[in-house]
Design a protein around this motif. Structure first.
Motif, PDB file in Angstrom:
ATOM      1  N   LEU A   1      -7.502  16.077  33.904  1.00  9.63           N
ATOM      2  CA  LEU A   1      -6.616  15.752  35.214  1.00  9.63           C
ATOM      3  C   LEU A   1      -5.100  15.429  34.955  1.00  9.63           C
ATOM      4  CD1 LEU A   1      -9.250  13.594  37.178  1.00  9.63           C
ATOM      5  CD2 LEU A   1      -8.379  16.017  37.907  1.00  9.63           C
ATOM      6  N   ALA A   2      -4.764  14.615  33.970  1.00  2.27           N
ATOM      7  CA  ALA A   2      -3.280  14.388  33.481  1.00  2.27           C
ATOM      8  C   ALA A   2      -2.766  15.611  33.052  1.00  2.27           C
ATOM      9  CB  ALA A   2      -3.281  13.406  32.459  1.00  2.27           C
ATOM     10  N   SER A   3      -3.249  16.655  32.515  1.00  5.34           N
ATOM     11  CA  SER A   3      -2.808  17.864  32.061  1.00  5.34           C
ATOM     12  C   SER A   3      -2.351  18.781  33.208  1.00  5.34           C
ATOM     13  CB  SER A   3      -3.649  18.803  31.214  1.00  5.34           C
ATOM     14  OG  SER A   3      -4.832  19.295  31.881  1.00  5.34           O
ATOM     15  N   GLN A   4      -3.233  18.470  34.443  1.00  6.53           N
ATOM     16  CA  GLN A   4      -2.689  19.123  35.774  1.00  6.53           C
ATOM     17  C   GLN A   4      -1.887  18.485  36.672  1.00  6.53           C
ATOM     18  OE1 GLN A   4      -4.591  22.329  36.261  1.00  6.53           O
ATOM     19  NE2 GLN A   4      -5.117  21.816  33.909  1.00  6.53           N
ATOM     20  N   GLY A   5      -1.294  17.399  36.193  1.00  8.66           N
ATOM     21  CA  GLY A   5      -0.185  16.582  36.751  1.00  8.66           C
ATOM     22  C   GLY A   5      -0.900  15.188  37.658  1.00  8.66           C
ATOM     23  N   VAL A   6      -2.111  15.189  37.463  1.00  4.03           N
ATOM     24  CA  VAL A   6      -2.778  13.983  38.393  1.00  4.03           C
ATOM     25  C   VAL A   6      -2.691  12.766  37.350  1.00  4.03           C
ATOM     26  CG1 VAL A   6      -4.861  13.282  39.235  1.00  4.03           C
ATOM     27  CG2 VAL A   6      -4.281  15.647  39.226  1.00  4.03           C
ATOM     28  N   LYS A   7      -1.923  11.710  38.066  1.00  4.71           N
ATOM     29  CA  LYS A   7      -1.546  10.776  37.422  1.00  4.71           C
ATOM     30  C   LYS A   7      -2.352   9.481  38.059  1.00  4.71           C
ATOM     31  CE  LYS A   7       1.150  12.384  34.137  1.00  4.71           C
ATOM     32  NZ  LYS A   7       0.720  12.411  32.768  1.00  4.71           N
ATOM     33  N   ASP A   8      -2.931   9.612  38.988  1.00  5.47           N
ATOM     34  CA  ASP A   8      -3.460   8.581  40.005  1.00  5.47           C
ATOM     35  C   ASP A   8      -4.920   8.903  40.176  1.00  5.47           C
ATOM     36  OD1 ASP A   8      -3.611   5.979  41.265  1.00  5.47           O
ATOM     37  OD2 ASP A   8      -2.808   6.823  43.273  1.00  5.47           O
TER      38      ASP A   8
ATOM     39  N   GLN B   1     -15.474  10.652  30.017  1.00  2.48           N
ATOM     40  CA  GLN B   1     -14.693   9.832  30.858  1.00  2.48           C
ATOM     41  C   GLN B   1     -13.148  10.389  30.330  1.00  2.48           C
ATOM     42  OE1 GLN B   1     -15.008   5.931  32.601  1.00  2.48           O
ATOM     43  NE2 GLN B   1     -12.978   5.675  31.326  1.00  2.48           N
ATOM     44  N   THR B   2     -12.827  10.015  29.330  1.00  2.09           N
ATOM     45  CA  THR B   2     -11.345  10.315  28.640  1.00  2.09           C
ATOM     46  C   THR B   2     -11.109  11.810  28.937  1.00  2.09           C
ATOM     47  OG1 THR B   2     -11.683   8.418  27.259  1.00  2.09           O
ATOM     48  CG2 THR B   2      -9.908  10.078  26.968  1.00  2.09           C
ATOM     49  N   LYS B   3     -12.019  12.709  28.497  1.00  2.00           N
ATOM     50  CA  LYS B   3     -12.084  14.013  28.783  1.00  2.00           C
ATOM     51  C   LYS B   3     -11.483  14.659  30.257  1.00  2.00           C
ATOM     52  CE  LYS B   3     -15.091  15.111  25.125  1.00  2.00           C
ATOM     53  NZ  LYS B   3     -16.254  15.352  24.480  1.00  2.00           N
ATOM     54  N   ALA B   4     -12.339  14.171  31.102  1.00  2.00           N
ATOM     55  CA  ALA B   4     -11.892  14.148  32.441  1.00  2.00           C
ATOM     56  C   ALA B   4     -10.559  13.768  32.797  1.00  2.00           C
ATOM     57  CB  ALA B   4     -12.859  13.501  33.456  1.00  2.00           C
TER      58      ALA B   4
END
Length: 168
Positions: free
Chosen positions: A93-100, A86-89
Motif C-alpha cells: 500500500l505504501a508503494s502505491q502512495g497510501v500512508k493512512d 501484514q507488513t507485506k500488505a
C-alpha cells in the motif's frame, strides 16, 4: 502539535489472519473502506463473509487451494520470509502512495503474532506510515512528539511508552 482522532478512520484496510472482528467499530471500518487488502491466510475466513476486497497478499502458504484458484488474478505473492504478511500488505500500500491504514484481524489466536503485529506499528510509523490496529476491544495508535489523542468522556486509555519524557 499533531492531533489524532481515532474515530476518523482510514479508508484503506488490511485484514490480518488473527481473530476476525465482531465489534461494530472494526466492522464499520471494513464495510466503509474504499480499499481492502486481505492477508493470505485471512482470505480463508474473510471471503466467506461476502465482504468486498481488492487484493490478497502474502507468501501464499496459508491460502486454501480453491481461493488461490478462484481469485488468482487478485493475488500478489511475495515469497520474502523476512517480513510477515501484514507488513507485506502495508508495504504494498505504501508503494502505491497510501500512508493512512487501518488494520483489523491483527490480534488474537497467537500471542506472539499479536505482540509482533502491534510492535510493527512503530516500524511503519518510522517509515511515515500512519497505521492503526482496530480490535474488538480497542485501538492501537503510534504517536510521537507533541501529540493529542481525541477521546470520549469515560474512555479508558492505556499508554505504552517507548521513550516519552513527558506525558500529560
Amino acid at each position: 502539535m499533531k492531533t489524532i482522532n481515532p474515530y476518523k478512520y482510514p479508508t484503506t484496510v488490511v485484514v490480518g489472519n488473527g481473530e476476525f472482528p465482531q465489534a461494530s467499530l472494526p466492522l464499520e471500518i471494513i464495510d466503509n473502506a474504499q480499499t481492502i487488502v486481505v492477508c493470505d491466510g485471512a482470505a480463508n475466513h474473510y471471503i466467506p463473509t461476502g465482504r468486498k476486497f481488492d487484493i490478497i497478499i502474502g507468501d501464499g502458504d496459508s491460502m486454501l487451494p480453491e481461493i488461490r484458484k478462484e481469485y488468482a488474478s487478485r493475488i500478489i505473492i511475495s515469497s520474502c520470509q523476512e517480513t510477515n504478511d501484514q507488513t507485506k500488505a502495508v508495504q504494498h500500500l505504501a508503494s502505491q502512495g497510501v500512508k493512512d491504514i487501518a488494520i483489523v484481524g491483527a490480534t488474537g489466536k497467537r500471542d506472539d503474532h499479536t505482540l509482533g503485529n502491534i510492535s510493527l506499528l512503530i516500524e511503519y510509523f518510522k517509515q511515515g506510515i500512519t497505521a492503526r490496529i482496530y480490535t474488538d476491544h480497542g485501538i492501537f495508535i503510534p504517536a510521537q512528539g507533541n501529540t493529542t489523542i481525541q477521546t470520549r468522556i469515560g474512555q479508558q486509555i492505556s499508554i505504552f511508552n517507548f521513550g516519552c519524557t513527558e506525558l500529560s
